[in-house]
Design an enzyme around this catalytic site. Structure first.
Site, PDB file in Angstrom:
ATOM      1  N   HIS A 162       0.715  -1.112  -0.044  1.00  0.00           N
ATOM      2  CA  HIS A 162       0.007  -0.002  -0.007  1.00  0.00           C
ATOM      3  C   HIS A 162       0.731   1.241   0.041  1.00  0.00           C
ATOM      4  CE1 HIS A 162      -3.683  -2.093   0.551  1.00  0.00           C
ATOM      5  NE2 HIS A 162      -4.083  -1.225   0.391  1.00  0.00           N
ATOM      6  N   LYS A 194     -10.247  -7.907   7.957  1.00  0.00           N
ATOM      7  CA  LYS A 194     -11.104  -8.157   9.384  1.00  0.00           C
ATOM      8  C   LYS A 194     -11.186  -7.007  10.083  1.00  0.00           C
ATOM      9  CE  LYS A 194      -7.470 -10.551  11.538  1.00  0.00           C
ATOM     10  NZ  LYS A 194      -6.926 -10.008  12.831  1.00  0.00           N
TER      11      LYS A 194
HETATM   12  S1  SF4 Z   1      -6.929 -15.866  13.982  1.00  0.00           S
HETATM   13 FE1  SF4 Z   1      -5.638 -14.977  15.306  1.00  0.00          FE
HETATM   14  S2  SF4 Z   1      -3.390 -14.940  14.097  1.00  0.00           S
HETATM   15 FE2  SF4 Z   1      -5.074 -15.600  12.800  1.00  0.00          FE
HETATM   16  S3  SF4 Z   1      -5.503 -13.554  11.784  1.00  0.00           S
HETATM   17 FE3  SF4 Z   1      -6.955 -13.502  13.610  1.00  0.00          FE
HETATM   18  S4  SF4 Z   1      -5.925 -12.627  15.174  1.00  0.00           S
HETATM   19 FE4  SF4 Z   1      -4.277 -13.269  13.412  1.00  0.00          FE
END
Ligand code: SF4
Lengths: 280, 184
Positions: free
Chosen positions: B38, B103
């Site tokens: 980015h 996320k």
């Molecule tokens: S599950 Fe845990 S290690 Fe995997 S992306 Fe999510 S926060 Fe990161």
């Protein structure tokens, strides 16, 4: 005096790194399955069901369940009657991590310097904690720690007068602030007492405890139960998209503290609560 | 909540159908880019130079996959935390990127930019990386190979499962979802 060659440490660390990343611990998988059946949000149910499917798939195909295979935290409890031969223990641990991450096709997620930020390419350095304990055994634990949840962890010095209520508020605030960033449902490691450095270690060590095992001290076990209930009322839910399962477990570890101090550390662990240990 | 099967690049008509909380199964090419990529892309945009890949109309996936094992198209590849890219996202959407996948909640300015530039933020299933890698049928590095896991990959995905987090109407599943289940 029992003699252990450091090559054994290299081999075991390498194995543990890989197995930890491929196989979610059975207690964690069980907790996610239970959350999936108790979850109130339909979206959340779907997510948890996919996480269960993902864990089985990763284990079956021997691939990492999460792509962020973390920075390796390695805990060594070394019996005082063990004599290590064949080289440096510290180098053996790092070599084990190097080999484990290379051979296991795990992601190399570590930079050598936090400001210059060049990837070391072999996932070292690992963070190593050694402790001398009684006996002639070595207990080795590997906890690959992902960035998403580690980054949302926090530490604070409360006033002693704030007591358990203050601890609860701080833990809740930390979980709320993390929201969906830390990949809930979480395992929440809480350290209380000790010093600035030690309280954080307590919180991290709490993450080594199996889900379902309460602290042996009744007042701390009660605190764990109360915190779990409170956290699950925040509504954050699976991946922060809303729901009734925000944490799978809360583990509290404590230590004595200075008369003026009530340090608290909250180490958040995502649902990919990977850890693997062995005894040598 | 509806489920939509969509094909990339996304059209305005596709994006108009999406509301926060809807599920999406995405098929077609998507492009990975994280922090380091980015930074480089933005420098080019600021200098009004061409990007190494044309990302207009495309979907960016914030992901840094594991190395593939022999026989795998790609190693485990899940979404990374999106807010680290918030600094760059409004400019990327202004340039013409139509969707981002990551996320976790993001800054208000990203939600606003989704409205202004008619783009969506899609939540991937954080941590379901082995499962998500299975939806990737082809993977090629198309820019910044020197960045390793952070290089820009072009992934051909099939029925990649997502949830609409921010839509073009100002909807935000994080605050709406939590509001629904909050008891304290
Ligand atoms: S599950 Fe845990 S290690 Fe995997 S992306 Fe999510 S926060 Fe990161």
């Amino acid at each position: 005096m029992r003699t252990v060659h450091v090559q054994k440490i290299v081999d075991e660390v390498a194995r543990l790194c890989q197995e930890a990343c491929y196989d979610l611990p059975p207690d964690v998988l069980k907790a996610i399955e239970a959350a999936s059946s108790s979850e109130k949000s339909p979206l959340g149910q779907g997510i948890l069901a996919k996480l269960v499917e993902n864990a089985y798939l990763a284990s079956r195909e021997r691939v990492p369940c999460c792509h962020d295979t973390g920075i390796a935290a390695v805990f060594l409890e070394i019996g005082q009657d063990v004599h290590l031969t064949g080289g440096s223990l510290h180098e053996a641990v790092q070599e084990g991590v190097r080999r484990g991450y290379r051979e296991g096709c795990l992601r190399k997620s570590v930079v050598g310097d936090p400001l210059l930020r060049v990837n070391t390419g072999d996932n070292t350095p690992a963070v190593v904690h050694t402790e001398i304990v009684d006996g002639d055994r070595i207990t080795l634990s590997v906890l690959p720690k992902g960035g998403g949840s580690e980054n949302m962890s926090a530490l604070s010095f409360l006033l002693p007068g704030e007591g358990a209520g203050g601890v609860k508020k701080f833990v809740l605030d930390t979980v709320k602030n993390a929201g969906g960033k830390a990949c809930p449902p979480l395992v929440v490691g809480v350290g209380i007492g000790g010093t600035f450095d030690y309280v954080a270690l307590l919180a991290k060590k709490a993450l080594l405890r199996r889900i379902g095992t309460y602290n042996k001290q009744p007042h701390l076990a009660r605190l764990e139960m109360e915190l779990l209930e409170l956290i699950n009322k925040t509504g954050i839910g699976p991946l922060g998209l809303g729901g009734s399962n925000t944490a799978l477990w809360v583990a509290v570890e404590s230590f004595g503290a200075h008369i003026t101090a009530l340090p608290v550390a909250v180490n958040l662990q995502c649902h990919a609560a990977r850890r693997k240990l062995c005894t040598i | 909540m509806a489920t939509h099967r969509l094909i990339t690049p996304l059209l305005d008509a596709d994006i108009e159908k999406l509301h926060s909380g809807d599920e999406v199964l995405l098929t077609g090419p998507i492009y990975t880019a994280r922090d380091a990529a980015h930074k480089r892309l933005l420098e080019l945009l600021e200098k009004k130079r061409e990007l190494p890949v044309d990302l207009r109309g495309q979907v960016i996936y914030y992901s840094g996959p594991c190395p593939p094992k022999p026989g795998q198209v790609i190693g485990s590849a899940g979404p990374t935390t999106a807010y680290r890219m918030d600094l760059f996202t409004p400019a990327m959407l202004e340039y013409g990127v139509k969707g981002t996948i990551g996320k976790g909640p993001r800054l208000e300015k990203v939600r606003e930019a989704c409205v202004r530039y008619r783009a969506v933020y899609l939540a991937g299933i954080g941590g379901a990386s082995a499962l998500l890698a299975k939806t990737v049928k082809k993977a090629d590095i198309v820019a910044y190979e020197d960045l390793g896991t952070e290089a820009v990959h072009r992934l051909e995905v099939e029925d990649f499962p997502l949830i609409v987090a921010y839509d073009i109407y100002g909807g935000d599943i994080y605050s709406e979802g939590i509001g629904k289940y909050k008891e304290i």
